[in-house]
Design a protein around this motif. Structure first.
Motif, PDB file in Angstrom:
ATOM      1  N   THR A   3      -5.428  -7.138  10.696  1.00  0.00           N
ATOM      2  CA  THR A   3      -5.752  -5.852  10.059  1.00  0.00           C
ATOM      3  C   THR A   3      -5.282  -4.675  10.909  1.00  0.00           C
ATOM      4  O   THR A   3      -4.657  -3.744  10.401  1.00  0.00           O
ATOM      5  CB  THR A   3      -7.279  -5.755   9.850  1.00  0.00           C
ATOM      6  OG1 THR A   3      -7.714  -6.914   9.121  1.00  0.00           O
ATOM      7  CG2 THR A   3      -7.649  -4.502   9.095  1.00  0.00           C
TER       8      THR A   3
ATOM      9  N   GLU B 185     -12.087   7.200   3.672  1.00  0.00           N
ATOM     10  CA  GLU B 185     -10.686   7.339   4.086  1.00  0.00           C
ATOM     11  C   GLU B 185      -9.810   6.269   3.428  1.00  0.00           C
ATOM     12  O   GLU B 185      -8.694   6.540   2.974  1.00  0.00           O
ATOM     13  CB  GLU B 185     -10.604   7.218   5.611  1.00  0.00           C
ATOM     14  CG  GLU B 185      -9.232   7.446   6.169  1.00  0.00           C
ATOM     15  CD  GLU B 185      -9.212   7.323   7.697  1.00  0.00           C
ATOM     16  OE1 GLU B 185      -8.998   8.342   8.354  1.00  0.00           O
ATOM     17  OE2 GLU B 185      -9.430   6.207   8.222  1.00  0.00           O
TER      18      GLU B 185
ATOM     19  N   ASN C 166      -2.123   0.248   6.787  1.00  0.00           N
ATOM     20  CA  ASN C 166      -1.574  -0.985   7.355  1.00  0.00           C
ATOM     21  C   ASN C 166      -0.708  -1.756   6.350  1.00  0.00           C
ATOM     22  O   ASN C 166      -0.563  -2.965   6.437  1.00  0.00           O
ATOM     23  CB  ASN C 166      -2.685  -1.845   7.955  1.00  0.00           C
ATOM     24  CG  ASN C 166      -3.750  -2.206   6.954  1.00  0.00           C
ATOM     25  OD1 ASN C 166      -3.646  -1.864   5.773  1.00  0.00           O
ATOM     26  ND2 ASN C 166      -4.762  -2.918   7.398  1.00  0.00           N
TER      27      ASN C 166
ATOM     28  N   HIS D 144     -16.648  -2.986   0.842  1.00  0.00           N
ATOM     29  CA  HIS D 144     -16.614  -2.170   2.065  1.00  0.00           C
ATOM     30  C   HIS D 144     -17.337  -0.832   1.897  1.00  0.00           C
ATOM     31  O   HIS D 144     -17.209   0.042   2.745  1.00  0.00           O
ATOM     32  CB  HIS D 144     -15.164  -1.882   2.468  1.00  0.00           C
ATOM     33  CG  HIS D 144     -14.393  -3.094   2.893  1.00  0.00           C
ATOM     34  ND1 HIS D 144     -14.848  -3.969   3.853  1.00  0.00           N
ATOM     35  CD2 HIS D 144     -13.192  -3.580   2.496  1.00  0.00           C
ATOM     36  CE1 HIS D 144     -13.952  -4.940   4.033  1.00  0.00           C
ATOM     37  NE2 HIS D 144     -12.959  -4.737   3.201  1.00  0.00           N
TER      38      HIS D 144
ATOM     39  N   PHE E  51     -15.322   3.710   7.235  1.00  0.00           N
ATOM     40  CA  PHE E  51     -13.945   4.038   6.865  1.00  0.00           C
ATOM     41  C   PHE E  51     -13.720   4.020   5.354  1.00  0.00           C
ATOM     42  O   PHE E  51     -12.608   4.243   4.894  1.00  0.00           O
ATOM     43  CB  PHE E  51     -12.957   3.085   7.555  1.00  0.00           C
ATOM     44  CG  PHE E  51     -13.183   1.615   7.261  1.00  0.00           C
ATOM     45  CD1 PHE E  51     -12.730   1.040   6.084  1.00  0.00           C
ATOM     46  CD2 PHE E  51     -13.867   0.820   8.173  1.00  0.00           C
ATOM     47  CE1 PHE E  51     -12.939  -0.306   5.804  1.00  0.00           C
ATOM     48  CE2 PHE E  51     -14.086  -0.536   7.904  1.00  0.00           C
ATOM     49  CZ  PHE E  51     -13.615  -1.102   6.718  1.00  0.00           C
TER      50      PHE E  51
ATOM     51  N   ARG F 230      -1.872 -14.223   4.433  1.00  0.00           N
ATOM     52  CA  ARG F 230      -2.580 -13.559   5.537  1.00  0.00           C
ATOM     53  C   ARG F 230      -1.795 -13.692   6.843  1.00  0.00           C
ATOM     54  O   ARG F 230      -1.787 -12.773   7.661  1.00  0.00           O
ATOM     55  CB  ARG F 230      -3.993 -14.148   5.704  1.00  0.00           C
ATOM     56  CG  ARG F 230      -4.928 -13.970   4.511  1.00  0.00           C
ATOM     57  CD  ARG F 230      -5.374 -12.551   4.290  1.00  0.00           C
ATOM     58  NE  ARG F 230      -5.981 -11.956   5.458  1.00  0.00           N
ATOM     59  CZ  ARG F 230      -6.698 -10.825   5.429  1.00  0.00           C
ATOM     60  NH1 ARG F 230      -6.917 -10.179   4.284  1.00  0.00           N
ATOM     61  NH2 ARG F 230      -7.192 -10.310   6.531  1.00  0.00           N
TER      62      ARG F 230
ATOM     63  N   VAL G 115      -4.630   1.217  11.662  1.00  0.00           N
ATOM     64  CA  VAL G 115      -5.532   0.220  11.068  1.00  0.00           C
ATOM     65  C   VAL G 115      -5.822   0.545   9.605  1.00  0.00           C
ATOM     66  O   VAL G 115      -6.007  -0.357   8.784  1.00  0.00           O
ATOM     67  CB  VAL G 115      -6.826   0.056  11.909  1.00  0.00           C
ATOM     68  CG1 VAL G 115      -7.632   1.347  11.934  1.00  0.00           C
ATOM     69  CG2 VAL G 115      -7.678  -1.098  11.412  1.00  0.00           C
ATOM     70  N   GLY G 116      -5.856   1.812   9.258  1.00  0.00           N
ATOM     71  CA  GLY G 116      -6.096   2.196   7.869  1.00  0.00           C
ATOM     72  C   GLY G 116      -4.838   2.063   7.022  1.00  0.00           C
ATOM     73  O   GLY G 116      -4.842   1.405   5.979  1.00  0.00           O
TER      74      GLY G 116
ATOM     75  N   ARG H 199       2.501  -6.299   9.234  1.00  0.00           N
ATOM     76  CA  ARG H 199       1.747  -5.192   9.832  1.00  0.00           C
ATOM     77  C   ARG H 199       2.300  -4.825  11.211  1.00  0.00           C
ATOM     78  O   ARG H 199       2.320  -3.647  11.576  1.00  0.00           O
ATOM     79  CB  ARG H 199       0.264  -5.539   9.862  1.00  0.00           C
ATOM     80  CG  ARG H 199      -0.355  -5.377   8.457  1.00  0.00           C
ATOM     81  CD  ARG H 199      -1.697  -6.020   8.356  1.00  0.00           C
ATOM     82  NE  ARG H 199      -2.438  -5.566   7.167  1.00  0.00           N
ATOM     83  CZ  ARG H 199      -3.585  -6.094   6.791  1.00  0.00           C
ATOM     84  NH1 ARG H 199      -4.130  -7.083   7.485  1.00  0.00           N
ATOM     85  NH2 ARG H 199      -4.205  -5.642   5.710  1.00  0.00           N
TER      86      ARG H 199
ATOM     87  N   LYS I 244       0.822  -1.208   0.000  1.00  0.00           N
ATOM     88  CA  LYS I 244       0.000   0.000   0.000  1.00  0.00           C
ATOM     89  C   LYS I 244       0.863   1.269   0.000  1.00  0.00           C
ATOM     90  O   LYS I 244       2.062   1.221   0.306  1.00  0.00           O
ATOM     91  CB  LYS I 244      -0.923  -0.028   1.221  1.00  0.00           C
ATOM     92  CG  LYS I 244      -1.979  -1.134   1.173  1.00  0.00           C
ATOM     93  CD  LYS I 244      -2.933  -1.007   2.359  1.00  0.00           C
ATOM     94  CE  LYS I 244      -4.029  -2.053   2.318  1.00  0.00           C
ATOM     95  NZ  LYS I 244      -5.004  -1.841   3.433  1.00  0.00           N
TER      96      LYS I 244
HETATM   97  P1  GDP Z   1      -7.867  -6.772   5.591  1.00  0.00           P
HETATM   98  O1  GDP Z   1      -8.480  -7.863   4.770  1.00  0.00           O
HETATM   99  O2  GDP Z   1      -7.044  -7.308   6.742  1.00  0.00           O
HETATM  100  O3  GDP Z   1      -7.083  -5.768   4.772  1.00  0.00           O
HETATM  101  O4  GDP Z   1      -9.048  -5.957   6.300  1.00  0.00           O
HETATM  102  P2  GDP Z   1     -10.546  -5.620   5.793  1.00  0.00           P
HETATM  103  O5  GDP Z   1     -10.874  -6.350   4.542  1.00  0.00           O
HETATM  104  O6  GDP Z   1     -11.442  -5.787   6.969  1.00  0.00           O
HETATM  105  O7  GDP Z   1     -10.463  -4.058   5.507  1.00  0.00           O
HETATM  106  C1  GDP Z   1      -9.864  -3.569   4.323  1.00  0.00           C
HETATM  107  C2  GDP Z   1      -8.992  -2.396   4.675  1.00  0.00           C
HETATM  108  O8  GDP Z   1      -9.805  -1.327   5.162  1.00  0.00           O
HETATM  109  C3  GDP Z   1      -7.980  -2.637   5.804  1.00  0.00           C
HETATM  110  O9  GDP Z   1      -6.786  -3.280   5.392  1.00  0.00           O
HETATM  111  C4  GDP Z   1      -7.719  -1.218   6.290  1.00  0.00           C
HETATM  112  O10 GDP Z   1      -6.811  -0.537   5.412  1.00  0.00           O
HETATM  113  C5  GDP Z   1      -9.093  -0.596   6.147  1.00  0.00           C
HETATM  114  N1  GDP Z   1      -9.840  -0.677   7.424  1.00  0.00           N
HETATM  115  C6  GDP Z   1     -10.448  -1.774   7.954  1.00  0.00           C
HETATM  116  N2  GDP Z   1     -11.029  -1.485   9.137  1.00  0.00           N
HETATM  117  C7  GDP Z   1     -10.769  -0.174   9.350  1.00  0.00           C
HETATM  118  C8  GDP Z   1     -11.099   0.744  10.413  1.00  0.00           C
HETATM  119  O11 GDP Z   1     -11.758   0.393  11.406  1.00  0.00           O
HETATM  120  N3  GDP Z   1     -10.656   2.030  10.276  1.00  0.00           N
HETATM  121  C9  GDP Z   1      -9.925   2.451   9.178  1.00  0.00           C
HETATM  122  N4  GDP Z   1      -9.533   3.731   9.097  1.00  0.00           N
HETATM  123  N5  GDP Z   1      -9.608   1.612   8.175  1.00  0.00           N
HETATM  124  C10 GDP Z   1     -10.024   0.324   8.257  1.00  0.00           C
END
Ligand code: GDP
Ligand code: MG
Length: 140
Positions: A93, A62, A114, A54, A59, A87, A111-112, A104, A11
Protein backbone atom coordinates in the motif's frame (compact mmCIF):
# COMPACT_ATOMS: atom_id res chain seq x y z
CA UNK A 1 -4.27 -23.51 -9.38
CA UNK A 2 -7.74 -22.06 -9.73
CA UNK A 3 -8.72 -19.49 -12.33
CA UNK A 4 -10.02 -16.51 -10.38
CA UNK A 5 -11.43 -13.08 -11.09
CA UNK A 6 -10.44 -9.96 -9.21
CA UNK A 7 -11.38 -6.31 -9.31
CA UNK A 8 -8.87 -3.57 -10.12
CA UNK A 9 -8.94 0.22 -10.28
CA UNK A 10 -6.34 2.35 -12.02
CA UNK A 11 -6.67 5.38 -9.75
CA UNK A 12 -6.91 9.06 -10.76
CA UNK A 13 -3.24 9.82 -10.13
CA UNK A 14 -2.17 7.18 -12.68
CA UNK A 15 -4.86 7.95 -15.27
CA UNK A 16 -3.90 11.66 -15.13
CA UNK A 17 -0.26 10.77 -15.82
CA UNK A 18 -1.19 8.61 -18.84
CA UNK A 19 -0.01 5.37 -17.20
CA UNK A 20 -3.02 3.21 -18.12
CA UNK A 21 -1.23 1.27 -20.86
CA UNK A 22 1.90 0.64 -18.80
CA UNK A 23 -0.16 -0.60 -15.85
CA UNK A 24 -2.33 -2.91 -17.95
CA UNK A 25 0.87 -4.24 -19.58
CA UNK A 26 2.11 -5.29 -16.10
CA UNK A 27 -1.06 -7.30 -15.55
CA UNK A 28 -0.87 -8.94 -18.97
CA UNK A 29 2.86 -9.75 -18.63
CA UNK A 30 2.00 -11.58 -15.42
CA UNK A 31 -0.82 -13.67 -16.88
CA UNK A 32 -3.82 -11.56 -15.87
CA UNK A 33 -6.32 -10.80 -18.60
CA UNK A 34 -8.79 -7.88 -18.52
CA UNK A 35 -12.26 -9.37 -19.15
CA UNK A 36 -14.14 -6.13 -18.50
CA UNK A 37 -12.87 -2.59 -18.50
CA UNK A 38 -14.33 0.90 -18.50
CA UNK A 39 -13.44 4.50 -17.73
CA UNK A 40 -15.70 6.21 -15.20
CA UNK A 41 -15.69 9.35 -13.09
CA UNK A 42 -16.83 8.09 -9.69
CA UNK A 43 -19.46 10.00 -7.80
CA UNK A 44 -18.87 10.80 -4.14
CA UNK A 45 -21.58 8.29 -3.17
CA UNK A 46 -19.93 5.57 -5.26
CA UNK A 47 -16.49 6.22 -3.73
CA UNK A 48 -17.85 6.39 -0.17
CA UNK A 49 -19.75 3.14 -0.69
CA UNK A 50 -16.81 1.39 -2.27
CA UNK A 51 -14.46 2.33 0.60
CA UNK A 52 -17.11 2.07 3.37
CA UNK A 53 -14.90 -0.41 5.27
CA UNK A 54 -12.45 2.49 5.85
CA UNK A 55 -15.01 5.14 6.85
CA UNK A 56 -13.74 5.48 10.43
CA UNK A 57 -10.11 5.85 9.33
CA UNK A 58 -8.46 9.29 9.53
CA UNK A 59 -7.55 9.17 5.83
CA UNK A 60 -11.12 8.41 4.62
CA UNK A 61 -12.01 11.97 3.59
CA UNK A 62 -8.77 12.42 1.68
CA UNK A 63 -9.13 9.00 0.05
CA UNK A 64 -12.63 9.83 -1.23
CA UNK A 65 -11.49 13.24 -2.53
CA UNK A 66 -8.59 11.61 -4.37
CA UNK A 67 -10.83 8.92 -5.91
CA UNK A 68 -13.37 11.43 -7.26
CA UNK A 69 -10.88 14.09 -8.38
CA UNK A 70 -10.74 12.76 -11.95
CA UNK A 71 -11.64 9.61 -13.91
CA UNK A 72 -10.47 6.07 -13.15
CA UNK A 73 -10.30 2.79 -15.06
CA UNK A 74 -12.25 -0.02 -13.39
CA UNK A 75 -11.56 -3.52 -14.60
CA UNK A 76 -12.01 -7.20 -13.89
CA UNK A 77 -8.84 -9.28 -14.22
CA UNK A 78 -8.95 -13.03 -14.78
CA UNK A 79 -6.19 -15.60 -14.41
CA UNK A 80 -4.61 -18.25 -12.22
CA UNK A 81 -4.60 -17.15 -8.60
CA UNK A 82 -5.68 -13.69 -9.81
CA UNK A 83 -6.51 -12.17 -6.43
CA UNK A 84 -3.14 -12.77 -4.79
CA UNK A 85 -1.23 -12.31 -8.02
CA UNK A 86 -2.77 -8.87 -8.55
CA UNK A 87 -1.78 -7.84 -5.02
CA UNK A 88 1.79 -8.98 -5.74
CA UNK A 89 1.95 -7.06 -9.02
CA UNK A 90 0.56 -3.95 -7.24
CA UNK A 91 3.02 -3.99 -4.33
CA UNK A 92 2.57 -2.74 -0.76
CA UNK A 93 0.00 0.00 0.00
CA UNK A 94 2.77 2.44 0.94
CA UNK A 95 5.12 2.77 -2.03
CA UNK A 96 8.01 3.22 0.40
CA UNK A 97 7.50 -0.45 1.33
CA UNK A 98 6.71 -1.76 -2.17
CA UNK A 99 9.04 -4.29 -3.81
CA UNK A 100 11.10 -3.40 -6.88
CA UNK A 101 9.22 -3.75 -10.15
CA UNK A 102 5.75 -3.49 -8.60
CA UNK A 103 3.25 -0.95 -9.93
CA UNK A 104 3.26 1.04 -6.71
CA UNK A 105 7.07 1.09 -6.52
CA UNK A 106 7.24 2.27 -10.13
CA UNK A 107 4.39 4.75 -10.20
CA UNK A 108 2.79 5.62 -6.83
CA UNK A 109 3.12 9.20 -5.61
CA UNK A 110 2.29 8.55 -1.94
CA UNK A 111 0.43 6.13 0.35
CA UNK A 112 -2.82 7.83 -0.64
CA UNK A 113 -2.16 8.36 -4.34
CA UNK A 114 -0.86 4.87 -4.90
CA UNK A 115 -2.02 4.34 -8.49
CA UNK A 116 -4.02 1.11 -8.15
CA UNK A 117 -6.64 -0.71 -6.11
CA UNK A 118 -6.97 -4.49 -6.00
CA UNK A 119 -9.38 -6.78 -4.15
CA UNK A 120 -7.84 -8.47 -1.11
CA UNK A 121 -9.86 -11.74 -0.89
CA UNK A 122 -12.41 -13.84 -2.82
CA UNK A 123 -15.40 -12.33 -0.98
CA UNK A 124 -14.32 -8.72 -1.57
CA UNK A 125 -13.43 -9.50 -5.19
CA UNK A 126 -16.97 -10.78 -5.83
CA UNK A 127 -18.55 -7.79 -4.05
CA UNK A 128 -16.35 -5.23 -5.79
CA UNK A 129 -16.91 -6.72 -9.27
CA UNK A 130 -20.67 -6.55 -8.65
CA UNK A 131 -20.40 -2.97 -7.42
CA UNK A 132 -19.20 -1.74 -10.83
CA UNK A 133 -20.15 -4.39 -13.44
CA UNK A 134 -23.19 -6.31 -14.59
CA UNK A 135 -22.69 -10.05 -15.22
CA UNK A 136 -23.15 -9.56 -18.96
CA UNK A 137 -20.26 -7.08 -19.07
CA UNK A 138 -17.78 -9.81 -18.07
CA UNK A 139 -16.44 -11.32 -21.26
CA UNK A 140 -14.14 -14.15 -20.22
P1 GDP B 1 -4.83 -1.36 -0.25
O1 GDP B 1 -5.74 -2.54 -0.12
O2 GDP B 1 -3.39 -1.77 -0.44
O3 GDP B 1 -5.28 -0.38 -1.32
O4 GDP B 1 -4.84 -0.56 1.13
P2 GDP B 1 -6.02 -0.34 2.21
O5 GDP B 1 -7.20 -1.18 1.91
O6 GDP B 1 -5.39 -0.47 3.56
O7 GDP B 1 -6.37 1.19 2.03
C1 GDP B 1 -7.18 1.62 0.94
C2 GDP B 1 -6.57 2.87 0.36
O8 GDP B 1 -6.62 3.92 1.31
C3 GDP B 1 -5.08 2.76 -0.01
O9 GDP B 1 -4.82 2.16 -1.26
C4 GDP B 1 -4.66 4.23 0.01
O10 GDP B 1 -5.06 4.89 -1.20
C5 GDP B 1 -5.48 4.76 1.16
N1 GDP B 1 -4.70 4.74 2.42
C6 GDP B 1 -4.42 3.65 3.19
N2 GDP B 1 -3.68 4.00 4.27
C7 GDP B 1 -3.49 5.33 4.15
C8 GDP B 1 -2.80 6.31 4.96
O11 GDP B 1 -2.20 6.00 6.00
N3 GDP B 1 -2.83 7.60 4.52
C9 GDP B 1 -3.49 7.98 3.36
N4 GDP B 1 -3.49 9.27 2.99
N5 GDP B 1 -4.15 7.09 2.60
C10 GDP B 1 -4.15 5.79 2.99
MG1 MG C 1 -7.68 -2.69 0.56
Amino acid sequence: MAIERTFSIIKPDAVRRNLVGQIIAKFEENGLRPIALKKIHMTRAQAEGFYAVHKERPFFGELVEQMIASPVIVQVLEGENAILKNREIMGATNPANAAEGTIRKLFALSVGENSVHGSDAPETAAQEIKYFFKDEELVG
